[in-house]
Enzyme design. Sequence first.
Site, short mmCIF file in Angstrom:
data_model
loop_
_atom_site.label_atom_id
_atom_site.label_comp_id
_atom_site.label_asym_id
_atom_site.label_seq_id
_atom_site.Cartn_x
_atom_site.Cartn_y
_atom_site.Cartn_z
CG ASP A 243 -2.09 0.71 1.00
OD1 ASP A 243 -2.01 2.03 0.91
OD2 ASP A 243 -3.20 0.43 1.18
CG ASP B 178 2.25 5.02 -6.69
OD1 ASP B 178 1.30 4.56 -7.18
OD2 ASP B 178 2.72 6.10 -6.89
CB VAL B 179 -0.53 -0.10 -7.96
CG1 VAL B 179 -0.51 -0.84 -6.87
CG2 VAL B 179 -1.80 0.76 -7.81
CE1 TYR C 37 -13.35 3.33 -8.12
CE2 TYR C 37 -15.54 2.99 -8.83
CZ TYR C 37 -14.60 2.68 -8.32
OH TYR C 37 -14.55 1.55 -7.40
CE LYS D 148 -12.26 0.21 -9.51
NZ LYS D 148 -11.14 -0.55 -8.86
CB THR E 189 -18.00 4.03 0.51
OG1 THR E 189 -17.47 3.04 1.47
CG2 THR E 189 -17.63 3.58 -0.95
#
Length: 250
Positions: A37, A63-64, A155, A159, A193
């Site tokens: 992460d 960091d992906v 987003y 996705k 969320t």
Amino acid sequence: MGRLANKVAIITGAGGGQGKAEALLFAKEGAKVVVTDVQEEKVKLVVEEIIQNGGEAIGFFHDVSSEDKWIQVVKDTVEKFGKVDILVNNAGITIQKSLHETSVAEWNKVMDINLTGAFLGMKHVIPVMMENHGGSIINISSIAGLTGGSGASPYTASKGALRLLTKATAIDYAKHSIRCNSVHPGYIETPMTKDMFTNEQMMTWFKSNTPLPYLGKPEDIANGVLYLASDESKFVTGIELPIEGGYSAV
Ligand SMILES: NC(=O)c1ccc[n+]([C@@H]2O[C@H](COP(=O)([O-])OP(=O)(O)OC[C@H]3O[C@@H](n4cnc5c(N)ncnc54)[C@H](O)[C@@H]3O)[C@@H](O)[C@H]2O)c1
């Protein structure tokens, strides 16, 4: 116990939320877990919790969206545990804005993390899985990748693209016994969320559009991801698994 015995799993974005639930469950089921992460302190806490519970884990700041970091994480994982059996591309962010108010920088940031991050993970883990003659990749998409979502264009686009990248990967790497599936969470109670669920209008809309009208827990997703990670799903590839209270059935 033992559904992932002798497996090595990399889980991104595993400092909190769903990724943390997956890391804890995978370790309980016997996997050696690589917790990554950008929130380094949280990574340490998750690794400590796994070890305190008798499991095995290591953690990395990761960091992906950085290819260099992916190369390092995969190298360090193989050095420590010898292989990678499972990759969960879980890290993700969202930006809640109308499309015409979204800057190119914001668009690119969401794409870099949600889509390019998963691509890079697969690019660097797949050669290791090929050497090991198999593996399971789980890409965490969203209901927004199935039916479209409101107020978060990058987003939703990221996705949706991840859903089809998953299928393309499943087709191309089945010959190497590498499976690739996507999971599509509905509304889940996580840090991502927390602001949405204090919005009464949003909650009313959500409840009237979901056959099981309650918020999911990170564990609800982790249980589905565990199935796809384990050999119980050895004949399953290229699927999209919605875990969302029936939202997409309506
Ligand atoms: N919570 C929901 O309702 C919901 C619904 C559908 C899909 N999802 C997806 O589930 C996944 C997990 O989200 P969550 O709900 O647990 O939210 P979360 O915010 O708790 O977890 C996301 C994690 O990703 C990490 N992260 C952010 N940028 C990163 C980067 N550049 N590199 C590595 N890690 C990074 C964050 O630090 C965080 O720990 C995400 O891909 C998200 O899009 C969530």
